[in-house]
Design a protein around this motif. Structure first.
Motif, short mmCIF file in Angstrom:
data_model
loop_
_atom_site.label_atom_id
_atom_site.label_comp_id
_atom_site.label_asym_id
_atom_site.label_seq_id
_atom_site.Cartn_x
_atom_site.Cartn_y
_atom_site.Cartn_z
N PHE A 318 0.83 -1.20 0.00
CA PHE A 318 0.00 0.00 0.00
C PHE A 318 0.88 1.26 0.00
N LEU A 319 0.39 2.27 -0.69
CA LEU A 319 1.01 3.59 -0.64
C LEU A 319 0.17 4.55 0.19
N LEU A 320 -1.15 4.51 0.00
CA LEU A 320 -2.05 5.37 0.75
C LEU A 320 -3.39 4.65 0.89
N PRO A 321 -3.64 3.99 2.02
CA PRO A 321 -4.90 3.29 2.22
C PRO A 321 -6.07 4.27 2.35
N SER A 322 -7.24 3.81 1.95
CA SER A 322 -8.46 4.60 2.11
C SER A 322 -9.27 4.04 3.27
N SER A 323 -9.60 4.90 4.23
CA SER A 323 -10.35 4.46 5.40
C SER A 323 -11.84 4.35 5.13
N THR A 324 -12.34 5.03 4.11
CA THR A 324 -13.78 5.00 3.79
C THR A 324 -14.12 4.06 2.65
N SER A 325 -13.13 3.73 1.82
CA SER A 325 -13.35 2.81 0.70
C SER A 325 -12.07 2.02 0.47
N PRO A 326 -11.83 0.98 1.27
CA PRO A 326 -10.55 0.26 1.18
C PRO A 326 -10.20 -0.19 -0.23
N GLY A 327 -11.20 -0.47 -1.06
CA GLY A 327 -10.92 -0.88 -2.43
C GLY A 327 -10.30 0.24 -3.26
N SER A 328 -10.47 1.48 -2.85
CA SER A 328 -9.87 2.61 -3.56
C SER A 328 -8.43 2.87 -3.13
N SER A 329 -7.95 2.13 -2.15
CA SER A 329 -6.59 2.34 -1.65
C SER A 329 -5.57 2.25 -2.78
N LEU A 330 -4.57 3.10 -2.69
CA LEU A 330 -3.52 3.11 -3.71
C LEU A 330 -2.39 2.19 -3.30
N THR A 331 -1.94 1.35 -4.22
CA THR A 331 -0.80 0.47 -3.98
C THR A 331 0.23 0.70 -5.08
N LEU A 332 1.44 0.19 -4.87
CA LEU A 332 2.45 0.38 -5.90
C LEU A 332 2.13 -0.42 -7.16
N TRP A 333 1.17 -1.36 -7.10
CA TRP A 333 0.80 -2.14 -8.29
C TRP A 333 -0.25 -1.45 -9.14
N ASP A 334 -0.94 -0.45 -8.60
CA ASP A 334 -2.03 0.15 -9.38
C ASP A 334 -2.05 1.69 -9.34
N ALA A 335 -0.94 2.31 -8.94
CA ALA A 335 -0.93 3.78 -8.85
C ALA A 335 0.30 4.39 -9.50
N SER A 336 0.97 3.64 -10.35
CA SER A 336 2.21 4.14 -10.95
C SER A 336 1.97 4.75 -12.31
N SER A 337 2.99 5.43 -12.82
CA SER A 337 2.97 5.90 -14.21
C SER A 337 3.17 4.71 -15.13
N SER A 338 3.18 4.97 -16.41
CA SER A 338 3.32 3.90 -17.40
C SER A 338 4.70 3.25 -17.33
N HIS A 339 4.81 2.10 -17.95
CA HIS A 339 6.08 1.37 -18.03
C HIS A 339 7.17 2.26 -18.64
N LEU A 340 6.87 2.90 -19.74
CA LEU A 340 7.85 3.73 -20.43
C LEU A 340 8.27 4.92 -19.57
N THR A 341 7.30 5.56 -18.92
CA THR A 341 7.61 6.71 -18.07
C THR A 341 8.55 6.33 -16.94
N LEU A 342 8.26 5.22 -16.27
CA LEU A 342 9.12 4.77 -15.17
C LEU A 342 10.54 4.46 -15.67
N TRP A 343 10.63 3.88 -16.86
CA TRP A 343 11.94 3.53 -17.40
C TRP A 343 12.75 4.78 -17.74
N VAL A 344 12.14 5.73 -18.43
CA VAL A 344 12.85 6.97 -18.79
C VAL A 344 13.27 7.73 -17.54
N MET A 345 12.38 7.79 -16.56
CA MET A 345 12.72 8.48 -15.31
C MET A 345 13.84 7.79 -14.57
#
Length: 383
Positions: A318-345
């Motif tokens: 988890f990166l930022l859990p949601s206390s009101t909607s746990p399913g909306s919580s951000l994790t490193l698997w679903d809150a990142s930029s694109s593959h190409l963006t991460l590689w260039v950065m």
């Protein structure tokens, strides 16, 4: 694309680690500036002593804030949803931090422009606020990450934050804020013992050792609270590590009290983080008592790194859990930029981060040695 050598999952983990490194870099490098500012009214009694304290960090504080810029930039570029949610949800808290940080450069530049003692005392108060408030609020923010933040996404991935500033100031979050203040005050005290001598160094050693012990006790208390009274979060659907960045494609829920400790049982090596956090604080207290400023600075820096890593390992993925909607919580698997963006950065970071580290090392080598009243009098650029 064939030139992309690292898979999406690996890049996400690398950027999670880099984010941790940047946060540790900020807390260690700019943290002692915040600690020194917080200590200013307590370790320096005369105008000359206060000038001495200010000049210990005067040549380096601006460069240290590069780590804050790097951390914010990394969140913006590598984790856009995290940036959007945190900077909007914590807007008023961020405003307080920025207001306090703005007071620092103004205080440094304007304090000695007039001989009036009232003028200087007011700017000294501003420098105290510029150190204490960011240290406290950043710790409160980390506490709220462990608690979970009240936000959710709709079907179009628009984010809705339903909390407020006062809602962030819960008992556990305030405890986390006190951990932050204590560890940064002890870190700043170590720098003052290293860079000064006489009454300032003596007062810094005494207060810093107390702050280091407080850091140990408060961190242990927060750990006990997490273990026995604080629920964690867990993903309840299949974990897709290389899928699209859409937090709504998963399900998550609260776990029982102590749920944040799950990773420590599945990845035993991570237990080293809290151990280093605790032992580093104790070592810093002992070394400050012995007036060993350099070693105390290393010990407090290790403690800071251990405390930050403890939180990172506990909430992974988890990166930022949601206390009101746990399913909306951000994790490193679903809150990142694109593959190409991460590689260039990553390529850009591999080029520029060593340059920043090399330049910072050179600056500290040039500025090594103690700051003295005589040196201040001979230097027209002294604050």
């Amino acid at each position: 694309m064939e030139f992309i050598l690292l898979d999406y999952t690996t890049l996400r983990v690398i950027w999670w680690l880099l984010l941790g490194i940047l946060l540790i870099g900020f807390a260690v490098m700019d943290g002692f500036d915040l600690g020194v500012g917080t200590l200013l009214p307590f370790v320096a009694k005369t105008d000359e002593e206060r000038r001495l304290v200010i000049n210990t960090i005067g040549p380096v504080w601006e460069g240290n804030q590069v780590w804050l810029v790097l951390g914010g930039g990394a969140i913006f570029a590598a984790w856009p949803p995290l940036y959007a949610v945190s900077f909007s949800g914590f807007y008023l808290a961020m405003f307080l931090i920025l207001f306090a940080l703005i007071l620092r450069p103004v205080g440094f530049k304007y304090r000695s422009k007039l001989p009036s003692q009232r003028w200087r005392n007011n700017w000294d108060k501003a420098l105290f606020v510029g150190g204490f408030i960011p240290a406290l609020i950043m710790g409160v923010a980390v506490g709220n990450v462990l608690l979970g933040v009240p936000y959710h996404f709709d079907d179009t991935q628009r984010v809705f934050y339903t909390g407020n500033l006062l809602g962030l100031l819960t008992p556990f979050a305030l405890l986390a804020g006190l951990v932050s203040v204590a560890m940064l005050v002890s870190h700043g005290a170590a720098m003052l013992v290293l860079k000064t001598s006489g009454p300032v160094a003596e007062r810094s050693a005494k207060i810093g050792s107390i702050a280091a012990i407080a850091s140990f006790v408060l961190f242990a208390l927060a750990g006990a609270w997490v273990a026995f009274g604080l629920p964690g979060y867990q993903i309840t659907s299949q974990v897709v590590t290389d899928g699209a960045s859409n937090p709504l494609l998963k399900t998550a829920e609260f776990s029982a009290a102590g749920g944040w400790l799950h990773n420590y049982s599945t990845m035993p090596a991570t237990i080293l983080a809290p151990v280093v956090g605790l032992l580093g604080a104790l070592a810093s207290a002992v070394l400050l008592r012995k007036r060993r400023g350099g070693l105390a600075f290393l010990a407090s820096g290790a403690s800071i790194a251990g405390i930050i890593l403890t939180v990172g390992f506990a909430i992974f993925p988890f990166l930022l859990p949601s206390s009101t909607s746990p399913g909306s919580s951000l994790t490193l698997w679903d809150a990142s930029s694109s593959h190409l963006t991460l590689w260039v950065m990553l390529l850009a970071t591999g080029l520029f981060l060593p340059i920043i580290i090399a330049y910072t090392s050179w600056v500290y080598r040039v500025m090594k040695g103690k700051t003295t009243l005589e040196e201040m009098g001979e230097n027209p650029n002294a604050y």
